[in-house]
Motif scaffolding. Structure first.
Motif, PDB file in Angstrom:
ATOM      1  N   PHE A 177       5.409  -3.613  16.470  1.00 40.82           N
ATOM      2  CA  PHE A 177       4.531  -4.770  16.636  1.00 40.82           C
ATOM      3  C   PHE A 177       4.175  -5.321  15.260  1.00 40.82           C
ATOM      4  O   PHE A 177       3.910  -4.554  14.323  1.00 40.82           O
ATOM      5  CB  PHE A 177       3.258  -4.371  17.388  1.00 40.82           C
ATOM      6  N   GLY A 178       4.181  -6.627  15.134  1.00 41.40           N
ATOM      7  CA  GLY A 178       3.913  -7.221  13.830  1.00 41.40           C
ATOM      8  C   GLY A 178       3.024  -8.437  13.916  1.00 41.40           C
ATOM      9  O   GLY A 178       3.077  -9.211  14.881  1.00 41.40           O
ATOM     10  N   ASN A 179       2.185  -8.605  12.906  1.00 42.39           N
ATOM     11  CA  ASN A 179       1.318  -9.772  12.806  1.00 42.39           C
ATOM     12  C   ASN A 179       1.232 -10.205  11.350  1.00 42.39           C
ATOM     13  O   ASN A 179       1.211  -9.362  10.445  1.00 42.39           O
ATOM     14  CB  ASN A 179      -0.102  -9.460  13.307  1.00 42.39           C
ATOM     15  N   ILE A 180       1.179 -11.500  11.129  1.00 41.96           N
ATOM     16  CA  ILE A 180       0.919 -12.015   9.797  1.00 41.96           C
ATOM     17  C   ILE A 180      -0.324 -12.882   9.870  1.00 41.96           C
ATOM     18  O   ILE A 180      -0.451 -13.746  10.748  1.00 41.96           O
ATOM     19  CB  ILE A 180       2.114 -12.802   9.222  1.00 41.96           C
TER      20      ILE A 180
ATOM     21  N   ALA B  19      -4.170 -12.973  -6.926  1.00 49.07           N
ATOM     22  CA  ALA B  19      -3.728 -14.336  -7.228  1.00 49.07           C
ATOM     23  C   ALA B  19      -2.290 -14.368  -7.718  1.00 49.07           C
ATOM     24  O   ALA B  19      -1.635 -15.413  -7.642  1.00 49.07           O
ATOM     25  CB  ALA B  19      -4.647 -14.958  -8.278  1.00 49.07           C
ATOM     26  N   ARG B  20      -1.783 -13.250  -8.208  1.00 45.47           N
ATOM     27  CA  ARG B  20      -0.417 -13.186  -8.738  1.00 45.47           C
ATOM     28  C   ARG B  20       0.584 -12.641  -7.727  1.00 45.47           C
ATOM     29  O   ARG B  20       1.708 -12.304  -8.085  1.00 45.47           O
ATOM     30  CB  ARG B  20      -0.395 -12.356 -10.025  1.00 45.47           C
ATOM     31  N   HIS B  21       0.160 -12.514  -6.481  1.00 47.34           N
ATOM     32  CA  HIS B  21       1.048 -12.022  -5.432  1.00 47.34           C
ATOM     33  C   HIS B  21       1.001 -12.965  -4.237  1.00 47.34           C
ATOM     34  O   HIS B  21       0.001 -13.643  -4.002  1.00 47.34           O
ATOM     35  CB  HIS B  21       0.660 -10.607  -5.014  1.00 47.34           C
ATOM     36  N   SER B  22       2.098 -13.000  -3.503  1.00 50.98           N
ATOM     37  CA  SER B  22       2.225 -13.939  -2.387  1.00 50.98           C
ATOM     38  C   SER B  22       1.759 -13.363  -1.064  1.00 50.98           C
ATOM     39  O   SER B  22       1.411 -14.108  -0.148  1.00 50.98           O
ATOM     40  CB  SER B  22       3.684 -14.397  -2.256  1.00 50.98           C
ATOM     41  N   MET B  23       1.755 -12.037  -0.939  1.00 52.42           N
ATOM     42  CA  MET B  23       1.354 -11.436   0.331  1.00 52.42           C
ATOM     43  C   MET B  23       1.120  -9.951   0.162  1.00 52.42           C
ATOM     44  O   MET B  23       1.505  -9.352  -0.853  1.00 52.42           O
ATOM     45  CB  MET B  23       2.444 -11.646   1.397  1.00 52.42           C
ATOM     46  N   VAL B  24       0.466  -9.363   1.166  1.00 52.16           N
ATOM     47  CA  VAL B  24       0.349  -7.904   1.295  1.00 52.16           C
ATOM     48  C   VAL B  24       1.250  -7.496   2.454  1.00 52.16           C
ATOM     49  O   VAL B  24       1.186  -8.082   3.536  1.00 52.16           O
ATOM     50  CB  VAL B  24      -1.100  -7.475   1.573  1.00 52.16           C
ATOM     51  N   PHE B  25       2.113  -6.516   2.209  1.00 54.67           N
ATOM     52  CA  PHE B  25       3.055  -6.062   3.232  1.00 54.67           C
ATOM     53  C   PHE B  25       2.796  -4.598   3.537  1.00 54.67           C
ATOM     54  O   PHE B  25       2.789  -3.753   2.643  1.00 54.67           O
ATOM     55  CB  PHE B  25       4.493  -6.247   2.747  1.00 54.67           C
ATOM     56  N   SER B  26       2.586  -4.292   4.822  1.00 53.42           N
ATOM     57  CA  SER B  26       2.288  -2.919   5.211  1.00 53.42           C
ATOM     58  C   SER B  26       3.081  -2.546   6.458  1.00 53.42           C
ATOM     59  O   SER B  26       3.120  -3.299   7.429  1.00 53.42           O
ATOM     60  CB  SER B  26       0.785  -2.764   5.488  1.00 53.42           C
ATOM     61  N   ASN B  27       3.728  -1.390   6.418  1.00 55.16           N
ATOM     62  CA  ASN B  27       4.475  -0.859   7.557  1.00 55.16           C
ATOM     63  C   ASN B  27       3.981   0.553   7.852  1.00 55.16           C
ATOM     64  O   ASN B  27       4.090   1.436   7.002  1.00 55.16           O
ATOM     65  CB  ASN B  27       5.975  -0.851   7.259  1.00 55.16           C
TER      66      ASN B  27
ATOM     67  N   GLN C  94      -1.345 -11.555   4.845  1.00 61.28           N
ATOM     68  CA  GLN C  94      -1.087 -10.120   5.048  1.00 61.28           C
ATOM     69  C   GLN C  94      -0.206  -9.933   6.263  1.00 61.28           C
ATOM     70  O   GLN C  94      -0.509 -10.411   7.361  1.00 61.28           O
ATOM     71  CB  GLN C  94      -2.386  -9.349   5.229  1.00 61.28           C
ATOM     72  N   LEU C  95       0.898  -9.218   6.065  1.00 61.96           N
ATOM     73  CA  LEU C  95       1.823  -8.893   7.147  1.00 61.96           C
ATOM     74  C   LEU C  95       1.718  -7.411   7.443  1.00 61.96           C
ATOM     75  O   LEU C  95       1.902  -6.572   6.551  1.00 61.96           O
ATOM     76  CB  LEU C  95       3.257  -9.246   6.750  1.00 61.96           C
ATOM     77  N   GLY C  96       1.424  -7.095   8.691  1.00 62.59           N
ATOM     78  CA  GLY C  96       1.304  -5.705   9.099  1.00 62.59           C
ATOM     79  C   GLY C  96       2.259  -5.373  10.223  1.00 62.59           C
ATOM     80  O   GLY C  96       2.267  -6.057  11.253  1.00 62.59           O
ATOM     81  N   LEU C  97       3.064  -4.342  10.038  1.00 68.63           N
ATOM     82  CA  LEU C  97       3.987  -3.858  11.060  1.00 68.63           C
ATOM     83  C   LEU C  97       3.547  -2.465  11.483  1.00 68.63           C
ATOM     84  O   LEU C  97       3.245  -1.616  10.645  1.00 68.63           O
ATOM     85  CB  LEU C  97       5.423  -3.816  10.527  1.00 68.63           C
TER      86      LEU C  97
ATOM     87  N   PRO D  48       0.842  -1.189   0.000  1.00 71.39           N
ATOM     88  CA  PRO D  48       0.000   0.000   0.000  1.00 71.39           C
ATOM     89  C   PRO D  48       0.885   1.248   0.000  1.00 71.39           C
ATOM     90  O   PRO D  48       1.746   1.408   0.865  1.00 71.39           O
ATOM     91  CB  PRO D  48      -0.794  -0.111   1.309  1.00 71.39           C
ATOM     92  N   VAL D  49       0.685   2.104  -0.977  1.00 70.80           N
ATOM     93  CA  VAL D  49       1.479   3.333  -1.091  1.00 70.80           C
ATOM     94  C   VAL D  49       0.549   4.534  -0.941  1.00 70.80           C
ATOM     95  O   VAL D  49      -0.456   4.647  -1.656  1.00 70.80           O
ATOM     96  CB  VAL D  49       2.207   3.395  -2.447  1.00 70.80           C
ATOM     97  N   ALA D  50       0.880   5.412   0.000  1.00 71.42           N
ATOM     98  CA  ALA D  50       0.056   6.598   0.249  1.00 71.42           C
ATOM     99  C   ALA D  50       0.511   7.759  -0.624  1.00 71.42           C
ATOM    100  O   ALA D  50       1.707   7.978  -0.810  1.00 71.42           O
ATOM    101  CB  ALA D  50       0.124   6.994   1.713  1.00 71.42           C
ATOM    102  N   LEU D  51      -0.442   8.487  -1.156  1.00 69.76           N
ATOM    103  CA  LEU D  51      -0.178   9.688  -1.939  1.00 69.76           C
ATOM    104  C   LEU D  51      -0.587  10.910  -1.128  1.00 69.76           C
ATOM    105  O   LEU D  51      -1.409  10.801  -0.213  1.00 69.76           O
ATOM    106  CB  LEU D  51      -0.935   9.653  -3.272  1.00 69.76           C
ATOM    107  N   PRO D  52      -0.038  12.099  -1.457  1.00 68.45           N
ATOM    108  CA  PRO D  52      -0.364  13.306  -0.688  1.00 68.45           C
ATOM    109  C   PRO D  52      -1.862  13.602  -0.703  1.00 68.45           C
ATOM    110  O   PRO D  52      -2.526  13.458  -1.726  1.00 68.45           O
ATOM    111  CB  PRO D  52       0.425  14.407  -1.411  1.00 68.45           C
ATOM    112  N   ARG D  53      -2.366  14.007   0.445  1.00 70.69           N
ATOM    113  CA  ARG D  53      -3.775  14.381   0.533  1.00 70.69           C
ATOM    114  C   ARG D  53      -3.995  15.741  -0.119  1.00 70.69           C
ATOM    115  O   ARG D  53      -3.119  16.602  -0.084  1.00 70.69           O
ATOM    116  CB  ARG D  53      -4.221  14.445   1.997  1.00 70.69           C
ATOM    117  N   PRO D  54      -5.178  15.955  -0.677  1.00 67.03           N
ATOM    118  CA  PRO D  54      -5.460  17.274  -1.264  1.00 67.03           C
ATOM    119  C   PRO D  54      -5.583  18.339  -0.177  1.00 67.03           C
ATOM    120  O   PRO D  54      -6.075  18.067   0.919  1.00 67.03           O
ATOM    121  CB  PRO D  54      -6.802  17.055  -1.982  1.00 67.03           C
ATOM    122  N   LYS D  55      -5.112  19.534  -0.465  1.00 65.94           N
ATOM    123  CA  LYS D  55      -5.226  20.637   0.487  1.00 65.94           C
ATOM    124  C   LYS D  55      -6.626  21.227   0.392  1.00 65.94           C
ATOM    125  O   LYS D  55      -6.962  21.950  -0.545  1.00 65.94           O
ATOM    126  CB  LYS D  55      -4.171  21.704   0.188  1.00 65.94           C
TER     127      LYS D  55
END
Length: 238
Positions: free
Chosen positions: A183-186, A136-144, A172-175, A55-62
């Protein structure tokens, strides 16, 4: 968190906390597959492709409009985990280059534009199928995600830890960092028809701790937290 920051500093200019975390997770997956004698890893070696959705965050609108100001603008981008590599330093260099190129590329902005302004004109069934095909073409979701550095209160009590638990179509792995601790969980699904799809899954966290210890050794970082070192030592107790 201070330990990870020390690894980042020792790794050289430009290396980020994300690079360090991504490297250790990738190394842990490689070591786990090697321990389980995975035939795909044995056959492909360095050429193995194992991709994650980030997941990639983009700048919020002003804007002063509350409905817009409180929204998170983000999208998924695909990233190779470099699982096939054996050497942890080669892995760190490759992942640093991959993530650096991703930050400066137009992929996140184009993906965001596509999902916001184009796909809404397509039938729901088409979009649902595309989501399924992507996952289906990816092995996991990684979020930090960085959390509060100072203690926060909830219902009059100080929060001691914060856990990110998110069920998804794929693992899904979340840090999440809070008060100087990561703290991390998969989350792994349990398939009743194939319970051995991820055998000995309880050893994955041990491989993560071992990857941190190994990287610290390569970077000459001596201050490895005792909890991480002791956890990694359990890897030999099979």
């Amino acid at each position: 968190l201070d330990f990870v920051k020390e690894l980042k500093t020792s790794a050289g200019e430009g290396v980020t906390i994300n690079d360090i975390l991504f490297t250790c997770i990738s190394q842990a997956i490689h070591d786990y597959l090697e321990e389980e004698q995975d035939p795909v890893l044995q056959a492909k070696g360095d050429a193995l492709k194992c991709r994650a959705l980030l997941p990639v965050a983009l700048p919020r609108p002003k804007t002063l409009e509350r409905s817009m100001a409180l929204r998170n603008l983000w999208c998924f981008v695909s990233c190779d985990l470099s699982v096939g590599l054996s050497n942890v330093m080669d892995r760190l260099r490759t992942i640093h280059q991959t993530l650096s190129e991703l930050k400066t590329s137009l992929v996140p902005a184009l993906t965001m534009g596509l999902q916001t302004y184009v796909l809404k004109y397509f039938p729901t069934s088409f979009n649902q199928d595309q989501v399924l095909q992507i996952f289906a073409r990816h092995s996991m979701v990684f979020s930090n995600v960085p959390g509060p550095a100072e203690p926060v209160m909830f219902a009059g009590h100080e929060v001691q830890s914060v856990q990110m638990i998110h069920l998804n179509l794929i693992p899904q792995l979340g840090l999440l960092s809070y008060r100087g601790t990561i703290f991390g969980n998969i989350c792994l699904s349990e398939d009743d028809d194939n319970k051995d799809a991820i055998p000995n899954r309880e050893r994955l966290p041990l491989h993560v701790s071992h990857a941190f210890v190994e990287l610290a050794s390569k970077l000459n970082v001596k201050n490895v937290p005792e909890s991480v070192r002791k956890h990694a030592e359990q890897l030999n107790k099979k």
